[in-house]
Design a protein around this motif. Structure first.
Motif: not given
Length: 73
Positions: A27, A72, A70, A18-19, A23-25
């Motif tokens: 890499r 999300t 990025r 989670k950021d 929000h789900s994140s």
């Protein structure tokens, strides 16, 4: 993508988290294994343990081809 090539073996996903905004994140790392310059578009689908699609995130249609940023879900 039209006229695209399946490059799944060149894409690695990190561990989802989670950021700061909740929000789900994850890499995303793409390795260009070709001998020439290539462009990549990555779509990440979020599924539950039953395989049901919960969300999907891909490149924004107005992102320039050099965009590194990025997104999300």
């Amino acid at each position: 993508m039209k006229d695209g090539v399946d490059a799944k073996s060149d894409v690695r996903l990190g561990t989802p988290s989670k950021d700061a905004d909740g929000h789900s994140s994850v890499r995303v790392t793409v390795s260009n294994t070709a001998t020439s310059k290539k462009s990549f578009a990555v779509q990440a689908d979020v599924r539950d343990t039953g395989g049901n699609l919960l969300d999907s995130s891909g490149p924004h249609p107005r992102s320039p081809p050099w965009f590194s940023g990025r997104r999300t879900a």
